[in-house]
Design a protein around this motif. Structure first.
Motif, mmCIF file in Angstrom:
data_model
loop_
_atom_site.group_PDB
_atom_site.id
_atom_site.type_symbol
_atom_site.label_atom_id
_atom_site.label_comp_id
_atom_site.label_asym_id
_atom_site.label_seq_id
_atom_site.Cartn_x
_atom_site.Cartn_y
_atom_site.Cartn_z
ATOM 1 N N GLN A 63 0.832 -1.191 0.000
ATOM 2 C CA GLN A 63 0.000 0.000 0.000
ATOM 3 C C GLN A 63 0.877 1.255 0.000
ATOM 4 N N LYS A 64 1.906 1.261 0.837
ATOM 5 C CA LYS A 64 2.826 2.404 0.868
ATOM 6 C C LYS A 64 3.552 2.555 -0.463
ATOM 7 N N LEU A 65 3.915 1.423 -1.073
ATOM 8 C CA LEU A 65 4.606 1.471 -2.351
ATOM 9 C C LEU A 65 3.704 2.064 -3.433
ATOM 10 N N ALA A 66 2.431 1.703 -3.411
ATOM 11 C CA ALA A 66 1.480 2.255 -4.372
ATOM 12 C C ALA A 66 1.332 3.766 -4.176
ATOM 13 N N GLU A 67 1.333 4.191 -2.923
ATOM 14 C CA GLU A 67 1.237 5.626 -2.636
ATOM 15 C C GLU A 67 2.468 6.372 -3.144
ATOM 16 N N VAL A 68 3.629 5.737 -3.037
ATOM 17 C CA VAL A 68 4.868 6.335 -3.556
ATOM 18 C C VAL A 68 4.742 6.567 -5.057
ATOM 19 N N HIS A 69 4.298 5.534 -5.766
ATOM 20 C CA HIS A 69 4.175 5.654 -7.220
ATOM 21 C C HIS A 69 3.163 6.729 -7.601
ATOM 22 N N ASP A 70 2.045 6.779 -6.893
ATOM 23 C CA ASP A 70 1.028 7.787 -7.187
ATOM 24 C C ASP A 70 1.570 9.196 -6.964
ATOM 25 N N GLN A 71 2.328 9.372 -5.904
ATOM 26 C CA GLN A 71 2.873 10.690 -5.601
ATOM 27 C C GLN A 71 3.888 11.128 -6.663
ATOM 28 N N LEU A 72 4.736 10.196 -7.075
ATOM 29 C CA LEU A 72 5.729 10.518 -8.106
ATOM 30 C C LEU A 72 5.051 10.792 -9.452
ATOM 31 N N THR A 73 4.010 10.020 -9.749
ATOM 32 C CA THR A 73 3.271 10.218 -10.997
ATOM 33 C C THR A 73 2.607 11.588 -11.015
ATOM 34 N N MET A 74 2.099 12.008 -9.869
ATOM 35 C CA MET A 74 1.474 13.325 -9.765
ATOM 36 C C MET A 74 2.494 14.430 -10.059
ATOM 37 N N ILE A 75 3.712 14.262 -9.580
ATOM 38 C CA ILE A 75 4.770 15.241 -9.844
ATOM 39 C C ILE A 75 5.033 15.335 -11.350
ATOM 40 N N LEU A 76 5.046 14.195 -12.020
ATOM 41 C CA LEU A 76 5.248 14.179 -13.476
ATOM 42 C C LEU A 76 4.120 14.908 -14.195
ATOM 43 N N GLU A 77 2.896 14.668 -13.767
ATOM 44 C CA GLU A 77 1.744 15.302 -14.414
ATOM 45 C C GLU A 77 1.784 16.815 -14.259
ATOM 46 N N VAL A 78 2.116 17.267 -13.063
ATOM 47 C CA VAL A 78 2.185 18.716 -12.825
ATOM 48 C C VAL A 78 3.282 19.342 -13.674
#
Length: 460
Positions: free
Chosen positions: A433-448
């Motif tokens: 679950q924490k790993l999935a949150e890491v990926h989501d957070q990094l992906t959000m940075i890419l989108e921004v």
């Protein structure tokens, strides 16, 4: 023949393949323009008889099978094609022009089946061997002179068989190699076996073949699980290597005669562009090896080579790395307090490096923070991999922010942050679950940042 409609060509070939006896009888009446698509379809469809018959009257000087991407189940077809080569003199030269002189079995999807011809009476092949004195290009002149002085028009013309070989002790490889060597023996010297890429996984299974192969043809050599003495013997016979790959090579002492002999022969390899060393201990001796390499190296892989601080320090200064496109330093612990050598090395290759791998190097937040200024200057970087290092989530975000301005960067293989493990030092329990949150957070940075072209990957 005028260009035909693709659909009409497909229908014609389908008709030819559906009536094998009639097609084989009428091959010499088939237009030259149909030979290549018919050969392709016959190979894919497994029509051995048609293939072997076509090779015997092939109307072009060369045949390259690289674009067909030979599968394991098709090796019997390839053997049949090799066996059908016309290596013996023949009085019936026919009206087709030059017959098959070069058969290329190397896998390469970029190759065309036949090379463009400048004239119908000359041997022109862009992939013909240029290294050996037995090459078809060098023997062609000898044949022309001998034929002009003789009334015997049935004299054997030189032929060439281009291959990449892998000695891995499997039955398929051994059986295929046996058929190749048998054909060469039958030719009584008229067929030149040109091996461009040689991979040796088991030395004891290939000693006889190595005595027969013309090592001057080899430009890619890979040896796995061997002694440095055996490797040096091979190097003494090659001349035009551009890629050398050594893995799990044993040497009793890097201060002894064996290593010095290896270095001496390495100095003669003036065309090397790629050097891959893995599980080859070079602690405090990288300088000796690198000084033997002519400047101009483009790919350097030093995975699991036990590199020391002194080795990194020299690497950052030597001219041999000035033009590197790939640098792999994985599995060499970078746990020293002074990381300036690694920083200087990255700074040195920042203008040319496209691929950087520093996986499993015991890199921590403090280490990589010192490397970030150099990393941010790697303007040509396409792939950056640093998985399995001791990085926290805040540092991972900081790293990504430094990488975002690198517009050619397409892939980042990042480490799992330490907080995703219950006990990092053992990496025993991973919180998905924490790993999935890491990926989501990094992906959000890419989108921004508008970097949808940048892909983030991790391994666990």
């Amino acid at each position: 023949m005028d260009p035909m409609d693709p659909t009409l060509i497909d229908l014609t070939i389908q008709s030819l393949l559906s009536n094998e006896p009639v097609t084989m009888h009428a091959l010499e009446a088939i237009p030259r323009a149909l030979f290549v698509p018919l050969f392709n379809a016959a190979f894919v469809g497994g029509h051995k008889n048609i293939l072997t018959a076509m090779v015997k009257i092939w109307p072009f000087p060369c045949l390259h099978m690289g674009s067909l991407m030979i599968q394991d189940t098709q090796y019997e077809l390839v053997k049949a094609i090799v066996e059908s080569l016309q290596i013996l003199p023949t009085q019936n030269l026919g009206s087709w022009g030059p017959k098959l002189r070069i058969l290329d079995l190397r896998e390469n999807p970029g190759y065309k089946i036949v090379c463009p011809q400048r004239s119908t009476n000359s041997l022109v092949c862009f992939h013909a061997c240029t290294y050996s004195e037995h090459s078809i290009l060098k023997r062609e002149a000898q044949y022309t002179i001998a034929n002009s002085e003789s009334e015997d028009q049935s004299a054997k013309k030189p032929m060439e068989l281009l291959v990449n070989l892998s000695f891995d002790s499997t039955f398929r490889e051994n059986d295929f190699l046996t058929s190749l060597l048998s054909k060469v023996e039958q030719s009584l010297g008229s067929l030149h076996l040109c091996c461009r890429s040689l991979q040796i996984d088991t030395f004891c299974d290939c000693k006889i073949a190595l005595k027969i192969l013309d090592m001057k043809c080899i430009n890619h050599l890979a040896v796995h699980r061997a002694s440095l003495t055996e490797v040096t013997r091979l190097l003494s016979r090659v001349a035009c290597l551009d890629t050398l790959s050594l893995s799990q090579i044993t040497c009793r002492s890097l201060n002894g005669r064996v290593f010095k002999n290896f270095i001496t022969h390495l100095k003669h390899m003036v065309y090397i562009k790629e050097l891959n060393l893995s599980s080859f201990c070079l602690t405090d001796h990288l300088e000796n090896l690198m000084r033997a390499i002519v400047p101009g190296l483009e790919f350097l892989n030093l995975n699991l080579c036990g590199l020391s601080h002194n080795d990194f320090k020299f690497l950052a200064q030597c001219p041999q790395v000035n033009n590197l496109k790939l640098l792999n330093l994985s599995n060499n612990p970078v746990d020293w307090e002074d990381c300036e050598p690694l920083h200087n090395l990255l700074q040195k290759v920042s203008g040319t490096m496209k691929y950087l791998m520093i996986n499993l190097c015991h890199i921590t937040d403090s280490t990589i923070s010192l490397l970030l200024p150099a990393l941010s200057h790697c303007s040509q970087l396409c792939i950056f991999s640093f998985f399995s290092n001791f990085i926290t989530m805040p540092m991972l975000i900081r790293i990504l922010e430094h990488l975002l301005p690198l517009m050619k960067l397409r892939y980042v293989i990042y480490p799992i942050p330490v907080h995703c493990y219950e006990r990092w030092q053992f990496q025993d329990i991973l919180d998905l679950q924490k790993l999935a949150e890491v990926h989501d957070q990094l992906t959000m940075i890419l989108e921004v940042a508008g970097r949808s072209d940048l892909n983030l990957i991790t391994y666990f």
